[in-house]
Write a protein that holds these residues in place. Structure first.
Motif, mmCIF file in Angstrom:
data_model
loop_
_atom_site.group_PDB
_atom_site.id
_atom_site.type_symbol
_atom_site.label_atom_id
_atom_site.label_comp_id
_atom_site.label_asym_id
_atom_site.label_seq_id
_atom_site.Cartn_x
_atom_site.Cartn_y
_atom_site.Cartn_z
ATOM 1 N N ALA A 438 3.473 6.074 11.361
ATOM 2 C CA ALA A 438 2.341 5.747 12.027
ATOM 3 C C ALA A 438 1.500 6.646 11.946
ATOM 4 O O ALA A 438 2.034 7.554 12.963
ATOM 5 N N PRO A 439 0.150 6.798 12.389
ATOM 6 C CA PRO A 439 -0.625 7.700 12.310
ATOM 7 C C PRO A 439 -0.788 7.809 14.186
ATOM 8 O O PRO A 439 0.055 6.973 15.056
ATOM 9 N N CYS A 440 -0.885 8.979 14.159
ATOM 10 C CA CYS A 440 -1.069 9.720 15.917
ATOM 11 C C CYS A 440 -3.012 8.985 15.868
ATOM 12 O O CYS A 440 -3.596 9.637 15.491
ATOM 13 N N LEU A 441 -3.005 7.931 17.000
ATOM 14 C CA LEU A 441 -3.811 8.241 17.473
ATOM 15 C C LEU A 441 -5.240 9.370 17.923
ATOM 16 O O LEU A 441 -6.646 9.088 18.362
ATOM 17 N N GLY A 442 -4.396 9.841 18.115
ATOM 18 C CA GLY A 442 -5.589 11.432 18.714
ATOM 19 C C GLY A 442 -5.033 11.861 17.939
ATOM 20 O O GLY A 442 -5.482 13.538 18.185
ATOM 21 N N SER A 443 -4.903 12.042 16.750
ATOM 22 C CA SER A 443 -4.843 13.342 15.346
ATOM 23 C C SER A 443 -6.272 12.979 15.225
ATOM 24 O O SER A 443 -6.903 12.363 15.557
ATOM 25 N N ARG A 444 -6.085 14.168 14.529
ATOM 26 C CA ARG A 444 -7.812 14.061 14.040
ATOM 27 C C ARG A 444 -7.571 13.009 12.770
ATOM 28 O O ARG A 444 -9.404 12.062 13.021
ATOM 29 N N TRP A 445 -7.399 12.481 12.160
ATOM 30 C CA TRP A 445 -7.704 11.384 11.614
ATOM 31 C C TRP A 445 -7.517 9.827 12.431
ATOM 32 O O TRP A 445 -8.459 9.147 12.695
ATOM 33 N N GLY A 446 -7.268 9.908 13.564
ATOM 34 C CA GLY A 446 -6.507 8.927 14.705
ATOM 35 C C GLY A 446 -8.224 9.293 15.529
ATOM 36 O O GLY A 446 -9.303 7.596 15.398
ATOM 37 N N LEU A 447 -9.159 10.046 15.345
ATOM 38 C CA LEU A 447 -9.826 10.233 16.284
ATOM 39 C C LEU A 447 -11.451 9.118 15.404
ATOM 40 O O LEU A 447 -12.032 8.759 15.736
ATOM 41 N N ALA A 448 -11.351 9.859 14.029
ATOM 42 C CA ALA A 448 -12.042 9.505 12.924
ATOM 43 C C ALA A 448 -12.042 8.225 12.428
ATOM 44 O O ALA A 448 -13.011 7.610 12.374
ATOM 45 N N TYR A 449 -10.989 7.645 12.267
ATOM 46 C CA TYR A 449 -11.214 6.325 12.094
ATOM 47 C C TYR A 449 -11.187 5.566 13.752
ATOM 48 O O TYR A 449 -11.937 4.290 12.762
ATOM 49 N N LEU A 450 -11.622 5.608 14.630
ATOM 50 C CA LEU A 450 -12.066 4.800 15.879
ATOM 51 C C LEU A 450 -13.695 5.024 15.072
ATOM 52 O O LEU A 450 -14.312 4.003 15.604
ATOM 53 N N GLY A 451 -13.823 6.215 14.654
ATOM 54 C CA GLY A 451 -15.518 6.490 15.072
ATOM 55 C C GLY A 451 -16.125 5.269 13.545
ATOM 56 O O GLY A 451 -17.375 4.905 13.755
ATOM 57 N N LYS A 452 -14.735 5.546 12.583
ATOM 58 C CA LYS A 452 -15.581 4.482 11.437
ATOM 59 C C LYS A 452 -15.570 3.393 12.007
ATOM 60 O O LYS A 452 -16.605 3.019 11.331
ATOM 61 N N ILE A 453 -14.253 2.673 12.917
ATOM 62 C CA ILE A 453 -14.470 1.437 12.861
ATOM 63 C C ILE A 453 -15.139 0.919 13.861
ATOM 64 O O ILE A 453 -16.234 -0.102 13.581
ATOM 65 N N THR A 454 -15.882 1.767 14.427
ATOM 66 C CA THR A 454 -16.510 1.208 15.833
ATOM 67 C C THR A 454 -18.249 1.692 14.604
ATOM 68 O O THR A 454 -18.867 0.594 15.478
#
Length: 730
Positions: A438-454
């Motif tokens: 699983a990715p970590c939501l606090g990783s760089r990818w995870g933070l970027a993922y949240l930005g992409k989804i919103t």
């Protein structure tokens, strides 16, 4: 008499003052008369009141159903937690109001010493209890009204419920007892709401020191409760009966039902309770509420930490249906957005021509939403402006037809790379997460993922996020991820990021499907509970399983809180015997799926390329969607669990709501291949009907029936082979 004083004491320690004198109530132990009517049948006349005792030593929250008394002299502590319906006193002993570990040192917040026997709390003992000088010390009290922890933008059909719920708020502030914490203020927040037996609580920690501190651990609720049973011998934990209390929280995840997701609350032994019957002092009679890990939060000077929120439901009966009704009432009160319940299709392709054809069919039969399902090809992480514009054009087309649109995104149970995946604390490497990788939501990818989804949601105008694999609680040992410091705060910070996403969606009117229990932070719906491979069974078996799943899932969920699944094309095998397509060739089974779900007030994920393949099929779908909308209020009301489907005898759905004109609606199903004649008993007590009731059958015939003193009525019913009938009570 009621009191209303200044709203909050979230101030630096140097500015903290005690509340001014408050008007007194008649006395600390006066018990209001019990409700004259069952609170589940009629609105509770009493409003929530916050009062103080004549001598100023106690404050009390009470709403006519329950009462919580808090001593504030010589320190703060809950000294009573009472059920005013039954007269039951839940509390047997005094505990601290909270417990914290700050910079590795444990502290109690409030609490009183000197109780001679922890089996019960005699009223005459309370004035003699003494202060513990090593605990955080009482510093002030304030009253007010509940404030919404998140905004709810109402953009679709939902129950007409207030937000935030009306009630009273109490803040009790404490100062640190030593040099290290004298400028740390801990505020314990209590709330109680009109009409529900819930005591809410959370803690804030304000750092008024010039240095950073770490909140290593935080117990925000700790109740020494009267044991549900006594046993001398050693038992396994699962063999004990626990007190009639349920706990909801905003920190519920990794579970689609109350018991599985509620791991923050645990019943633990109380070794200080030396007079208990259990020889090894193992009776589970201490309710502890805390995060499973951490929080481990570093609190900078001037910053404030807010704990998880707990909502303790005090039951007036151990009976399963009554407890379930109470839990469902509380869900609707604390998360009223869960009453949103759009009729939705899952379209299998994101190709514009397929999507728009499905939109046209949805509009034709009265569906309200269409979702780009898993495997549709929609890419929510794609930030290409041209791609977003193309999707927006399709979304705008659906909106022009009156259809809202949702999209699927997978977060957990996927691998990104070593730098961004959850790091296993045991190995120091990726792997070993709850779902494997699983990715970590606090990783760089995870933070970027949240930005992409919103960003994708905002720019396309989508109305729903179907978030598969929501954050399930993975602990990450990485010290390189920007969203958390290390293992200690990784669960807390990933949870906070998830809360931010779902609360953002709620504030923007975006519906959230998540196979988890993030309801109190903005989530709308989780799975009702089913095994996906069962959709490869023969169609007749699918129908039985579906009714069993709905029966089981609605004990602690309302119908609108859980989705079902109906694949219209082959799904995980099974061949022609398991498949509804071609729809016109299997119309009786398709119709029964419609009755199964819409008749339960439950929305299914109708997954396929289309909803109908002939005019006859279209009319069947349109008829049942129209029937659902005509009786929507009662169908989305509580289910009474009469008889579970077993394939041997008729099974029953029964919805009740004493507040409606349509008081009850029953559906009778015949799983057998022959016509059956039965006299079936309906328990109508929770409909509010008494003595006699009028009913109307599905064929339009009306009748008057007698109810016995317990609210039961016996109905003669004739059911066609593998068919059904329904009746409505007014």
């Amino acid at each position: 008499m009621p009191i209303r004083v200044f709203r909050s004491l979230l101030l630096p320690a140097c500015l903290l003052v005690a509340a001014p004198a408050m008007p007194a109530a008649a006395g600390p132990v006066t018990t209001p008369p019990p409700p004259r009517e069952d609170w589940l049948l009629a609105p509770v006349a009493s409003r929530t009141e916050l009062t103080r005792s004549p001598d100023g030593s106690e404050v009390t929250l009470a709403n006519g159903l329950i009462r919580r008394r808090i001593r504030i002299q010589p320190n703060g502590a809950t000294v009573a937690l009472d059920d005013l319906r039954s007269g039951h006193h839940f509390l047997r002993a005094v505990r601290p109001e909270a417990e914290l570990t700050l910079d590795g040192k444990p502290y109690r917040v409030g609490g009183l010493r000197g109780q001679p026997d922890l089996a019960y709390l005699a009223e005459e003992w309370i004035p003699g209890l003494t202060n513990d000088p090593s605990s955080f010390q009482f510093a002030g009290v304030a009253g007010g009204f509940p404030e919404a922890p998140l905004a709810w933008k109402r953009v679709r059909h939902a129950a007409n419920l207030p937000w935030p719920p009306p009630g009273s708020h109490l803040s009790v502030a404490y100062r640190g007892p030593d040099v290290a914490t004298r400028d740390v203020v801990v505020t314990v927040h209590h709330e109680m709401y009109d009409g529900v037996p819930v005591s809410a609580k959370w803690v804030t920690v304000s750092n008024g020191t010039p240095r950073a501190i770490v909140v290593d651990r935080c117990i925000s609720e700790e109740l020494a409760v009267v044991e549900a049973e006594s046993a001398v011998d050693t038992r396994e934990r699962h063999q004990w009966t626990t007190p009639p209390i349920d706990v909801l929280s905003d920190y519920m995840f990794k579970g689609m039902d109350l018991a599985t997701a509620g791991k923050l609350a645990s019943w633990e032994p109380d070794p200080a309770f030396a007079t208990q019957v259990s020889y090894e002092l193992q009776t589970p009679c201490l309710l502890i509420c805390r995060p499973m890990e951490g929080p481990g939060v570093r609190l900078e000077p001037g910053a404030t930490f807010t704990s998880l929120r707990t909502y303790v439901i005090l039951h007036d009966s151990p009976e399963r249906e009554r407890r379930g009704l109470a839990v469902r009432r509380v869900w609707r009160t604390l998360a009223p957005w869960t009453t949103e319940n759009p009729v939705m299709m899952h379209v299998r392709s994101a190709k514009p021509e397929v999507f728009r054809a499905a939109v046209d069919q949805c509009a034709s039969v009265g569906f309200e939403m269409i979702i780009y399902t898993f495997g549709s090809g929609l890419e929510m992480e794609n930030q290409d402006p041209a791609y977003i514009a193309r999707v927006k054009a399709d979304v705008d087309y659906a909106h022009s037809k009156g259809i809202q649109v949702g999209a699927y995104s997978l977060f957990s149970s996927r691998r990104v790379d070593d730098a961004n995946d959850v790091i296993n604390p045991a190995t120091g490497k990726p792997g070993g997460a709850i779902f494997g990788n699983a990715p970590c939501l606090g990783s760089r990818w995870g933070l970027a993922y949240l930005g992409k989804i919103t960003n994708f949601l905002a720019r396309t105008g989508l109305d729903l996020l179907e978030h598969d694999g929501p954050y399930p609680g993975d602990v990450c040992a990485s010290t390189l991820h920007p969203g958390h410091r290390g293992k200690e705060d990784s669960q807390w910070e990933q949870w906070r990021l998830s809360v931010g996403l779902y609360s953002w969606c709620r504030e923007h009117g975006i519906y959230v499907n998540q196979p988890d229990s993030y309801f109190l932070v903005g989530g709308n719906k989780t799975a009702m509970g089913y095994r996906e491979s069962n959709w490869s069974l023969p169609r007749a078996q699918q129908l039985i399983h579906a009714r069993q799943n709905i029966f089981d899932g609605t004990w602690t969920k309302t119908p609108s809180m859980g989705w079902m699944f109906v694949p219209l094309t082959e799904y995980q095998g099974g061949g022609a015997a398991a498949t509804l397509e071609p729809l016109r060739e299997h119309l009786p089974d398709y119709e029964m799926h419609l009755v199964n779900t819409l008749g339960a007030g439950v929305q299914a994920c109708w997954r396929g390329p289309r909803l109908y393949d002939s005019e006859e099929t279209r009319q069947v779908v349109q008829r049942w969607v129209g029937w659902f909308k005509a009786h929507r209020d009662i169908l989305e009301s509580d289910m009474i669990h009469v008889r579970r489907a077993d394939g041997q005898e008729p099974d029953i759905y029964l919805h009740v709501n004493p507040a409606l004109r349509e008081k009850a609606l029953a559906i009778f199903f015949n799983p057998l291949g022959v016509e059956v004649h039965r006299t079936l008993r309906l328990p109508l007590y929770y409909s509010g009907l008494a003595n006699r009731a009028r009913l109307r059958w599905s064929d339009g015939k009306a009748a008057s029936v007698r109810l016995d003193p317990r609210g039961n009525t016996d109905l003669p019913v004739t059911l066609p082979p593998r068919g059904f009938t329904w009746c409505l009570f007014e």
